[in-house]
Structure formats: structure tokens, C-alpha cells
Design a protein around this motif. Structure first.
Motif, PDB file in Angstrom:
ATOM      1  N   PRO A  26     -14.393 -36.724  18.017  1.00  0.00           N
ATOM      2  CA  PRO A  26     -12.946 -37.673  18.014  1.00  0.00           C
ATOM      3  C   PRO A  26     -12.220 -37.440  18.936  1.00  0.00           C
ATOM      4  CG  PRO A  26     -13.771 -35.200  17.942  1.00  0.00           C
ATOM      5  CD  PRO A  26     -14.938 -35.384  18.322  1.00  0.00           C
ATOM      6  N   THR A  42      -8.758 -34.224  13.406  1.00  0.00           N
ATOM      7  CA  THR A  42      -8.882 -35.498  12.084  1.00  0.00           C
ATOM      8  C   THR A  42      -9.446 -35.379  10.477  1.00  0.00           C
ATOM      9  OG1 THR A  42     -10.483 -35.810  14.191  1.00  0.00           O
ATOM     10  CG2 THR A  42     -11.076 -37.159  12.953  1.00  0.00           C
ATOM     11  N   TRP A  82     -11.956 -30.767  12.125  1.00  0.00           N
ATOM     12  CA  TRP A  82     -12.817 -32.275  11.672  1.00  0.00           C
ATOM     13  C   TRP A  82     -12.775 -31.741  10.057  1.00  0.00           C
ATOM     14  CZ3 TRP A  82     -14.718 -36.051  13.494  1.00  0.00           C
ATOM     15  CH2 TRP A  82     -15.127 -36.701  12.392  1.00  0.00           C
ATOM     16  N   ASP A  93     -13.756 -33.540   6.647  1.00  0.00           N
ATOM     17  CA  ASP A  93     -14.468 -35.086   6.308  1.00  0.00           C
ATOM     18  C   ASP A  93     -15.170 -34.609   4.893  1.00  0.00           C
ATOM     19  OD1 ASP A  93     -16.900 -37.020   7.519  1.00  0.00           O
ATOM     20  OD2 ASP A  93     -15.397 -37.233   5.835  1.00  0.00           O
ATOM     21  N   TRP A 126     -20.485 -33.951  20.803  1.00  0.00           N
ATOM     22  CA  TRP A 126     -19.118 -33.830  21.310  1.00  0.00           C
ATOM     23  C   TRP A 126     -18.332 -33.024  22.512  1.00  0.00           C
ATOM     24  CZ3 TRP A 126     -16.757 -32.913  15.482  1.00  0.00           C
ATOM     25  CH2 TRP A 126     -16.333 -34.149  14.927  1.00  0.00           C
ATOM     26  N   VAL A 133     -15.130 -25.583  16.949  1.00  0.00           N
ATOM     27  CA  VAL A 133     -14.520 -26.631  16.418  1.00  0.00           C
ATOM     28  C   VAL A 133     -14.225 -26.092  15.148  1.00  0.00           C
ATOM     29  CG1 VAL A 133     -14.997 -28.809  15.358  1.00  0.00           C
ATOM     30  CG2 VAL A 133     -15.579 -28.353  17.139  1.00  0.00           C
ATOM     31  N   PHE A 180     -14.808 -26.915  11.252  1.00  0.00           N
ATOM     32  CA  PHE A 180     -15.487 -27.901  10.064  1.00  0.00           C
ATOM     33  C   PHE A 180     -14.596 -27.352   9.284  1.00  0.00           C
ATOM     34  CE2 PHE A 180     -18.255 -30.551  13.345  1.00  0.00           C
ATOM     35  CZ  PHE A 180     -18.124 -29.855  14.498  1.00  0.00           C
TER      36      PHE A 180
END
Lengths: 223, 215
Positions: free
Chosen positions: A17, A22, A54, A56, A75, A87, A89
Motif C-alpha cells: 500500500p 487502504t 488494509w 478488501d 510489505w 497491520v 486487515f
């Protein structure tokens, strides 16, 4: 375990990212996303820790733990020796989320705490349909938990050793000789070096990983 | 004069021919030695990688073993009658303690020891799963913050174990490939057991997943 590893080999890791938050699933409103992005950028500036969000739609059938491990490895959030990356997710269609914590922050953000942040601050609001509130809560909880650890002092500038002085001297002499013999080549060399400097790691905007690692610490959740 | 000239030249060319051959042989030997040294160093590096990954695996397993006493005590508090399950877990942990003690030093070299280590850890994992399954029947237990924390820690540890095992296997595969390749295998074998093949972690007979209990 073996076939899960094979599946993960076949699945692609998304590219690193460029921002701290993101949102590929459109789960958050742009206002929230930008606000959280700023908070995390500020956190990195003040403590050096790199915390990413993150979002998605789905991992495509892969267990979120394996996806998180691979993504983190690719990453590399967090600084190289300090491993202070985290992170969060979130997969909106799978309805699963995971906090993946780097080695260095495990003592501060323990598995139990990650689990508590997920189950007490994030999932109740996700269940109620308020994704913006959930993620804001989660990010604030993370910042509070991590905020206590101060950034280590910047590395002291070191002076050159004798062999390095000699090498530098030789390079300067060599360049002067080149300047006399072939000025056009010397000019090319100068422009090349300037070009390389500009493309260096001094990017002020956006996120870029600093080599942090994780060992699978953190917690997962569903809603 | 012609005869001396004729007499001199074959002598000179054969000695310079020999000199050339000697130089060529010396040059070749240097190349071979250089290659052997760099191969040896690559093997050493690969071996060290595997060993450091193994240390990580040990850490992760130790972390799990350390959680057991606390977990057993917490569950006993609410579910005192499930003695069979507690005994199972405690015995499994003791077994793990045994294979992790003295034997651990040579476990990468001895396939049987590696096997025993894996089996003991698998047994502990299975008995912990049963303990958690048993706890399902006690809603008061599940509601306590202490139990939830322990459960989170256990899940985190199982995840770490899975990941460290995967990374160990990767390092072992890289090393085993390095030592089996031609012509590096000659260097590897000439040191006896120093560069023996490394074992792999196998998947358990029943697929062992992260305990899937979630709220």
C-alpha cells in the motif's frame, strides 16, 4: 497445513500500500478514511511505528492468518531492527479481520490485547453496521496502546574512519583526473549521481515499508 | 652453429611447455579450491539459517507449553469435574518437557528424535483442543476475561507455531537443495555428517488447524 501452504503460494499478494489506510472494498466513507490515514501518519511521525489498515472484500478462500503473514512479509511495515509494524486487515465479504503485530510490538500489543481490541472495540460496531465507527474505534485503541512507547533517538552521525578518508580522497583525485582528460564523461557522471540522489528514499508523502518483520502475533476475529 | 641451434630449441620448447602446463594446473587448482571454499561457506550459511529457524520453532512451542498451567487452573475453577481432560493435558505437557530437555540438542541430526518431538507436540496440541472443547459447555467460564485472554494467547501461539514451522521448512528445503546439487554435493559429502539432510515438519494425520473457537 501443507495444502494450505500450497494454496497460499498460488494466490497473489497484493502490492504494497502507498497510504496508511487502504480501502479496496469501499467500506469506509472518504472522510473517515482520510481522517484515519492522517492519524496513522501522525503516529508514524511521532513514534516511528508503522500501523496500516488494509480493507478488501475477500482473501479468496485463504485463511486470514496465512494471508496476513504473506502480506506482512511482502510489505515489511515497521523499522528493520525494531520490527514495530502493525497491520489491521479487514475483509468485508468474508466478515473476518485480523491484527498482525510485528515482533517488536508484541510485548506492548499482546495477543490478548489484540483480541480485546478486536472483540470489544471493533466487531460490535461492525455487527451493528457501523464500519466507520468500528474502524475509528479500532485505530484509536491501537494508538492508545502503542502511544506509550517513545521513538528511539535518531542514530548519531558518525565521522569517517581513516580508510574511508583515503578512499574518499582517491575518489576525488580520480574525478579531477577525469575532469581534465575527459570533461564530457565527468559531466555525465555528475548528472547521473544527481539523478540517483533525487530518486532516493527521501519520499515525504505516502507509506513505504522499512523492513519490519512479524512472527504471527496478534489476533483474528469475525463478525 | 646450426646443430647447436637445432639442439637448443627442442629443449627450450619442452621446458616452456612444461612450465605452461604447470601454470595451467596451478591456475585450475586455485579455481577449484576457490569454488570449494565458496560452496562450503554457502553450506555453512544455509545450515545456520536452518538452526536459527529451529530456535524460533522451539520458542513458539515453549510459549504454548508455558500457557498450559494457567489454562488448566482457570478451567478447573469452573469445571472441576473434567478431571480426565486435565490429566491428559498435564501429562501431554510433561511429555513435551521430556523431549524438549536433553534430547533437543541433537534433534536436527537424529530423525527419530525429531519424530518424537513432533509427536509429543502434536499430542499436547490435540489435548489442548479437547480442553477448549470441554470449556464450551461452561458459559460462565467463557465469559470471564481471564479465560478469554488465555484463549487469545493460545490462538496466537498456535498461529506462531504454524508460521515458524512453515519458515523452518522453507529454510530446510533451501539447505537440502543446496547440498544435493551437482557439483556442490561433493563438498557436502566430504565433511561426513556435518551437512546431513535436514528433516521437515510434516502435516499431522488429522489436519490441525488454529483452534476455531471464536465468540
Amino acid at each position: 497445513m501443507l495444502c494450505l501452504a500450497l494454496i497460499s503460494l498460488l494466490a497473489a499478494t497484493p502490492p504494497a500500500p502507498t497510504r496508511w489506510v487502504t480501502d479496496e472494498a469501499g467500506l469506509l466513507t472518504p472522510t473517515t478514511r482520510v481522517a484515519l490515514d492522517r492519524r496513522l501518519e501522525e503516529l508514524e511521525r511521532s513514534t516511528g511505528h508503522q500501523v496500516l489498515v488494509w480493507i478488501d472484500k475477500s482473501t479468496g478462500g485463504e485463511p486470514i492468518e496465512l494471508f496476513a503473514e504473506r502480506a506482512f512479509k511482502a510489505w515489511r511495515p515497521g523499522r528493520a531492527k525494531l520490527d514495530d509494524g502493525v497491520v489491521l486487515f479487514v475483509f468485508s465479504e468474508d466478515r473476518s479481520l485480523r491484527l498482525e503485530v510485528g515482533y517488536g510490538l508484541e510485548p506492548v500489543l499482546t495477543d490478548a490485547q489484540s483480541s480485546r481490541i478486536i472483540n470489544e472495540r471493533i466487531t460490535p460496531l461492525l455487527k451493528a453496521g457501523d464500519a466507520n465507527g468500528a474502524l475509528t474505534n479500532g485505530v484509536e485503541a491501537l494508538i492508545t496502546t502503542l502511544g506509550g512507547a517513545p521513538a528511539p533517538p535518531a542514530p548519531a552521525t558518525r565521522t569517517l574512519t581513516t580508510p574511508e578518508w583515503v578512499a574518499l580522497g582517491a575518489a576525488v583525485v580520480g574525478f579531477l583526473v577525469l575532469l581534465i582528460i575527459r570533461p564530457d564523461l565527468a559531466l555525465r557522471l555528475i548528472t547521473l549521481m544527481l539523478f540517483l540522489r533525487r530518486g532516493g528514499r527521501h519520499g515525504g508523502t505516502g507509506f513505504s515499508g522499512r523492513g519490519g518483520r512479524s512472527g504471527g502475533g496478534g489476533a483474528s476475529g469475525r463478525w | 652453429m646450426a646443430t647447436t641451434a637445432q639442439h637448443a630449441s627442442p629443449h627450450r620448447s619442452s621446458s616452456s611447455g612444461m612450465l605452461f602446463a604447470l601454470i595451467a594446473i596451478a591456475g585450475l587448482s586455485l579455481l577449484v579450491v576457490g569454488w570449494a571454499v565458496s560452496t562450503y561457506n554457502a553450506l555453512i550459511t544455509g545450515d545456520q539459517d536452518v538452526r536459527s529457524r529451529w530456535a524460533q520453532v522451539e520458542n513458539a512451542y515453549q510459549r504454548r507449553a508455558d500457557l498450559v498451567p494457567n489454562l488448566v487452573e482457570t478451567v478447573k475453577g469452573a469445571a472441576a469435574f473434567e478431571t480426565k481432560t486435565f490429566t491428559e493435558v498435564t501429562e501431554a505437557r510433561a511429555q513435551v518437557g521430556q523431549v524438549s530437555g536433553v534430547e533437543l540438542a541433537g534433534v536436527l541430526e537424529d530423525p527419530k528424535a525429531f519424530e518424537r518431538f513432533q509427536a509429543a507436540q502434536h499430542t499436547l496440541g490435540a489435548s489442548l483442543q479437547r480442553l477448549l472443547a470441554v470449556s464450551e459447555a461452561y458459559p460462565d467460564l467463557k465469559a470471564t476475561a481471564n479465560f478469554r485472554d488465555l484463549q487469545a494467547q493460545l490462538e496466537g501461539t498456535e498461529n506462531r507455531i504454524a508460521i515458524e514451522r512453515m519458515r523452518f521448512n522453507e529454510a530446510a528445503r533451501d539447505f537440502n537443495t543446496l547440498r544435493s546439487r551437482f557439483p556442490a554435493m561433493f563438498v557436502a559429502r566430504s565433511f561426513g555428517d556435518r551437512f546431513a539432510a535436514k528433516p521437515y515438519f510434516e502435516a499431522a494425520p488429522e489436519a490441525q488447524k488454529v483452534p476455531a473457537v471464536r465468540f
